[in-house]
Write a protein that holds these residues in place. Sequence first.
Motif, PDB file in Angstrom:
ATOM      1  N   SER A 234      -2.748  -0.910  -9.026  1.00  0.00           N
ATOM      2  CA  SER A 234      -2.881   0.475  -8.564  1.00  0.00           C
ATOM      3  C   SER A 234      -3.868   1.257  -9.424  1.00  0.00           C
ATOM      4  CB  SER A 234      -1.510   1.153  -8.571  1.00  0.00           C
ATOM      5  OG  SER A 234      -1.604   2.489  -8.140  1.00  0.00           O
ATOM      6  N   VAL A 237      -7.520   0.008  -8.334  1.00  0.00           N
ATOM      7  CA  VAL A 237      -8.085   0.307  -7.010  1.00  0.00           C
ATOM      8  C   VAL A 237      -8.342   1.792  -6.814  1.00  0.00           C
ATOM      9  CG1 VAL A 237      -7.052  -1.744  -5.996  1.00  0.00           C
ATOM     10  CG2 VAL A 237      -5.820   0.429  -5.842  1.00  0.00           C
ATOM     11  N   HIS A 238      -7.602   2.641  -7.517  1.00  0.00           N
ATOM     12  CA  HIS A 238      -7.789   4.085  -7.357  1.00  0.00           C
ATOM     13  C   HIS A 238      -8.644   4.688  -8.477  1.00  0.00           C
ATOM     14  CE1 HIS A 238      -5.074   4.232  -3.957  1.00  0.00           C
ATOM     15  NE2 HIS A 238      -4.144   3.609  -4.653  1.00  0.00           N
ATOM     16  N   HIS A 239      -9.281   3.842  -9.264  1.00  0.00           N
ATOM     17  CA  HIS A 239     -10.117   4.334 -10.363  1.00  0.00           C
ATOM     18  C   HIS A 239     -11.439   4.871  -9.812  1.00  0.00           C
ATOM     19  CE1 HIS A 239     -12.355   4.416 -14.132  1.00  0.00           C
ATOM     20  NE2 HIS A 239     -11.196   4.288 -14.762  1.00  0.00           N
ATOM     21  N   ILE A 257      -1.497   0.311  -0.731  1.00  0.00           N
ATOM     22  CA  ILE A 257      -2.750   0.745  -1.342  1.00  0.00           C
ATOM     23  C   ILE A 257      -3.468   1.755  -0.462  1.00  0.00           C
ATOM     24  CG2 ILE A 257      -5.084  -0.028  -1.942  1.00  0.00           C
ATOM     25  CD1 ILE A 257      -3.798  -2.685  -2.843  1.00  0.00           C
ATOM     26  N   GLY A 260      -0.245   4.554   1.075  1.00  0.00           N
ATOM     27  CA  GLY A 260       0.805   5.059   0.205  1.00  0.00           C
ATOM     28  C   GLY A 260       2.170   4.534   0.610  1.00  0.00           C
ATOM     29  N   LEU A 276      -5.217   6.977   1.824  1.00  0.00           N
ATOM     30  CA  LEU A 276      -5.109   7.331   0.412  1.00  0.00           C
ATOM     31  C   LEU A 276      -6.251   6.723  -0.392  1.00  0.00           C
ATOM     32  CD1 LEU A 276      -3.235   8.631  -1.772  1.00  0.00           C
ATOM     33  CD2 LEU A 276      -2.103   6.413  -1.940  1.00  0.00           C
ATOM     34  N   LEU A 277      -6.648   5.522  -0.011  1.00  0.00           N
ATOM     35  CA  LEU A 277      -7.749   4.833  -0.693  1.00  0.00           C
ATOM     36  C   LEU A 277      -9.077   5.394  -0.193  1.00  0.00           C
ATOM     37  CD1 LEU A 277      -8.367   2.450  -2.678  1.00  0.00           C
ATOM     38  CD2 LEU A 277      -8.721   1.049  -0.637  1.00  0.00           C
TER      39      LEU A 277
END
Length: 569
Positions: A234, A237-239, A257, A260, A276-277
Motif C-alpha cells: 500500500s 502503490v500510493h506513493h 488498491i 479502497g 482511489l489509485l
Amino acid sequence: MSTQSASARSTTTTTEQPALEQALADVKAKATEFARLAPTAKAALARDCVRGLLEQAPAWVAEGAAQRGAEPGEEWLAGPIPSIRLFRLLAESLDDIAKRGRPALGRGARRRRDGRLEVDLFPASAFDKLSFGGFSGYALMDAGVTEEQARARQAAFYQRKDPAGGVSVILGAGNVSSIPALDVATKLFVDGFVCVLKVNPVNEWVGPIVERALAPLVARGYLRVVYGGAEVGSALVHHPAVSDVHITGSDRTHDLIVWGPAGPERERRKAENDPLLGVPISSELGNVSPVAIVPYRYGDDELWFQARNVASMVVNNASFNCNAAKMLITARGWTQRDAFLALVGKALAEVPPRLAYYPGAFDRYRMLLDGHQAERFGQGDASRLPWALVRGLDADDRTEKLFHTEPFCGILAETSVGSADPVEFLGAAVSFMNDRLWGTLNAMLVVPPKLEADPTIAAALDRAVVDLRYGTVTFNHWPALGYAFGTMPWGGHPSATLDDIQSGRGWVHNSFMLAGVDKAVVRGPLVVRPTPLWFYDNSKGAAVGPKVADLEAAPSWLKVPSLLFSALF
C-alpha cells in the motif's frame, strides 16, 4: 501444515519505510536515463541478465524445490527457463528496434475471411520448431486493425521522442517463481519504466535470487527489490513517486488498491468512476480455468493422453497456478464421458498429494467442497491435500461456488452442456465459459484433427476462438505454454474493466511488443510423443532442464544432440 502454519511461514522479512523511500528515490533518479537509453544498450543489459539468470538457475531450482516440495524438473520449467527465454527474446527485439525502429511483426501476418488480422508468433525460431513440432501460436488482433496499423502500433514506447520515463511498482506473485522476473522484464524493456519489485511474502525466497540474477539492472539503479506484506504494498502503490502499478495476485487485492475497502465509499467511487489509485494499473489475477472436451469417439491412447494432460495441469505446483485446469466441460450425451473422467481420476491417483504451501488452501478446499460429493485421490495430512474431483455440477446453477470462485488448490470440477453434436456443444460451451465462469485469463479446447476436417465444425471452432472472452485460448494443450513461450501476449481478455476486473488488464511478456491484441491462440497436436516435459509422468526434467536453459540462453545447434539424448534416453 495447517492453514495457520502456512500463513506463519509466509512472512518473515519487511523493508522498513526509510529503505522503501530510498528504493523509490534511487530508481526515480534513473527513470529518464533508462527511458532514453539506446535500444542497443538495453539489449546488452538484457543479455547480461540472461547470463545472470543462467548462473543463478541451479540455486533457484534447488531452493524452489525445497520450498514447494517439488521435483527439480518442475522448478526448471517454472523459474529459470521462461525467465531466460523472455530476456533473450526481448534483447532480440531491441536489436530490431535499433535497426528498423520496431521489432518484426511476428513471423508473418495474414488476413482472415472475416477481415481480422492474425500475427504468427510461435514458433519463433528453428529451435522452437524442433522442440515443439506441430505447435503454433498467433495473436488475433482487434477487429479493424490492419497490418499497417499493427506495425505502426508496435513498441509504442520506442516511438516517443525524449521520453521522461517513470517508476513502476510491481507487486510480485506468490506462486510461480518466474513471474516476478518476467514482470520486471516487461515493465522495463517493453513499457520503459524503472522498477521497484515487492516480492510476495509467500515466495520471498526468490527475491535474493532475482536480485543476484538481475544484478546489472540493480547496479545501474534501474531496479530495486523490497519485501513485506500488504502494508508495504500500500505504501508503494500510493506513493507520489510512482507512475505505474502492476500486480499479479487476486482480484480482491486489486480492488482494495484501486477502489479502497469494501463498503459504501467503494461503491460511490465505482459509481462515479473515481478510483482511489491515481496512476494506471495492469494486472493478472487468476481464473476458473476451463477445459472443454469437444465430443468425438476418441481412441484409447487419445483419451489417456488428454487425461494425463488434464491431471498434469491440476497437480503442477500443487495446483497453485492461475492457469491450472479447474473446470472440465463435457458434452451431454457424450458416450465416453464416464470413461474419460475415470482416466482423469486414475492419473490423479498416480501423483502423491503435494505440499499445500499457499496460505488459505485448506480453508478454500473445505469451503468449496462443502455440500459436494467429491472423489479424493491420495492420502492427505496436516500439510497436504488430496486431489479432488467433483463430477456432474449443474451448469444452470447460478449459485455454484465452483463456477465463480477460483479454488487455488487441488480441486477439479466437471459439468456438462449442449449435446453430443460438436457444433451445438461448442456454442453451449462458449456461452457457459463466457457467462458463467469467473475469469478471462485462459481456456482450453480439446479438438481431434479429424473434426476440423469437417467445414461446418471447423467454422464453429473458428467462431468459438473469436467469441471466447479469454486472453489465451489453446487447442489440446495447457495454456501455460502461452505464458512460457514469451512471444505470446499473456493476460486477461481486454473486455475486463477496472470495476469488473476479472483476470486483469494489460499484457505481459509480448516480446514482439504488439498492441491492439484481442487474444493469443496456441495450437498443438491431440497427442504428443515423447511425453511432454511438463507432464507429471515425465521424469527427465531434472536432466533436461539445465540443457534447455543453456540452449535458451545462447541457442546453438551444437547443444542439441546432448539435449535430445537426455530427453529421449
